[in-house]
Design a protein around this motif. Sequence first.
Motif, PDB file in Angstrom:
ATOM      1  N   ALA A  54     -22.111 -35.017 -13.248  1.00 37.61           N
ATOM      2  CA  ALA A  54     -22.098 -36.822 -13.324  1.00 37.61           C
ATOM      3  C   ALA A  54     -21.326 -37.057 -11.953  1.00 37.61           C
ATOM      4  O   ALA A  54     -21.259 -38.246 -11.148  1.00 37.61           O
ATOM      5  N   THR A 115     -26.042 -51.208  -7.893  1.00 44.36           N
ATOM      6  CA  THR A 115     -26.958 -50.398  -8.812  1.00 44.36           C
ATOM      7  C   THR A 115     -27.875 -49.594  -7.992  1.00 44.36           C
ATOM      8  O   THR A 115     -28.354 -48.155  -8.595  1.00 44.36           O
ATOM      9  N   LEU A 119     -28.387 -45.274  -8.344  1.00 43.63           N
ATOM     10  CA  LEU A 119     -29.287 -45.074  -8.906  1.00 43.63           C
ATOM     11  C   LEU A 119     -30.009 -44.059  -8.229  1.00 43.63           C
ATOM     12  O   LEU A 119     -30.380 -43.216  -8.355  1.00 43.63           O
ATOM     13  N   PHE A 122     -28.088 -41.089  -8.199  1.00 41.95           N
ATOM     14  CA  PHE A 122     -27.694 -40.176  -9.654  1.00 41.95           C
ATOM     15  C   PHE A 122     -29.290 -39.490  -9.548  1.00 41.95           C
ATOM     16  O   PHE A 122     -29.089 -38.311  -9.659  1.00 41.95           O
ATOM     17  N   ARG A 126     -29.602 -35.648  -9.726  1.00 36.03           N
ATOM     18  CA  ARG A 126     -30.319 -34.726 -10.620  1.00 36.03           C
ATOM     19  C   ARG A 126     -31.562 -34.662  -9.491  1.00 36.03           C
ATOM     20  O   ARG A 126     -31.543 -32.843 -10.250  1.00 36.03           O
ATOM     21  N   SER A 144     -28.815 -37.165 -16.948  1.00 36.93           N
ATOM     22  CA  SER A 144     -30.414 -37.794 -17.563  1.00 36.93           C
ATOM     23  C   SER A 144     -29.467 -39.236 -18.174  1.00 36.93           C
ATOM     24  O   SER A 144     -28.410 -38.660 -19.060  1.00 36.93           O
ATOM     25  N   LEU A 145     -30.371 -40.106 -18.158  1.00 34.35           N
ATOM     26  CA  LEU A 145     -29.629 -41.633 -18.243  1.00 34.35           C
ATOM     27  C   LEU A 145     -29.829 -41.528 -20.559  1.00 34.35           C
ATOM     28  O   LEU A 145     -29.485 -42.568 -21.123  1.00 34.35           O
ATOM     29  N   LEU A 151     -24.548 -42.086 -18.755  1.00 30.88           N
ATOM     30  CA  LEU A 151     -25.195 -43.483 -19.089  1.00 30.88           C
ATOM     31  C   LEU A 151     -23.312 -44.545 -18.836  1.00 30.88           C
ATOM     32  O   LEU A 151     -24.003 -44.858 -17.766  1.00 30.88           O
ATOM     33  N   VAL A 154     -22.724 -43.853 -14.923  1.00 31.30           N
ATOM     34  CA  VAL A 154     -23.739 -45.015 -14.190  1.00 31.30           C
ATOM     35  C   VAL A 154     -23.222 -46.104 -14.160  1.00 31.30           C
ATOM     36  O   VAL A 154     -23.199 -47.251 -13.155  1.00 31.30           O
ATOM     37  N   VAL A 155     -23.679 -46.568 -15.068  1.00 31.62           N
ATOM     38  CA  VAL A 155     -23.075 -48.258 -15.961  1.00 31.62           C
ATOM     39  C   VAL A 155     -21.772 -48.545 -15.457  1.00 31.62           C
ATOM     40  O   VAL A 155     -21.412 -49.672 -13.872  1.00 31.62           O
TER      41      VAL A 155
END
Length: 260
Positions: A54, A115, A119, A122, A126, A144-145, A151, A154-155
Amino acid sequence: MSPREALHAEWTKARTLSGTIWLLLGTVALTTVVSAATAAASTCRAADCDLDPARIGLGGIQLGQTTVAVLAVVAVAGEYSTGTIRVSLAAIPRRPLVLAAKAAVLTALVLAAGTAAVLASFLAGRHILPGNGVGPDHGLPTLSLADGPILRAVVGSVLYLVLIALLGLGVATAVRDSAAAIGTVLGLLYLFPILAAVVTDPGWHRRLQQIGPMTAGLAVQATTSRPDLPIGPWAGLGVLAAWAAAALLAGLLALRLRDA
């Protein structure tokens, strides 16, 4: 003027400035490209690989934050350089409302661009990382979200960019000069990692990482257990939030106590 009218005024300023869209697009492009390049350069061939997918996949945040900081500074320091801040304060005498409206519009813009940038980074990670061995084949999680820590990373990265923007807004409101404000914000972000790198005492090295807005804030991206992590993920983001709040408070005091 009502809060709604103040928001509309700030939104009109933001969307009519030619630099706004380019800085937002630059944030997305720079973050994604650097994240993809970082992922492409990261390989794992050993049976036990000490990497965090990540953090690698979101590595472009460390450079993409610079355009966010510039956007925040321009949002207020540009008005001081042109003198239009006098018009804004004449139209909205309640100065805290002016700063609140700027913060709200800036938050919305950075939230959207952040965002998209996160994304895209990400998805690039991935796609790229498993081919370099940074994945389940070496005991590392798949990006993976659906995975809670990923998650959160990412957030948290999106929130990190928003807080960087608010930090820049506060500093620019207090300093008023674009060059000085940009230098101050970037200094706050990158000075602590540099100092931590040259300090030989382990205790001070850890303390500097814990209080630095960038080193603490980016701890939210950690998804693997590492004993050298200086601070917990959400606690680190809280440190950055404290820096942003302090900067906004300083900016508000300067706005209220000094003439335009």
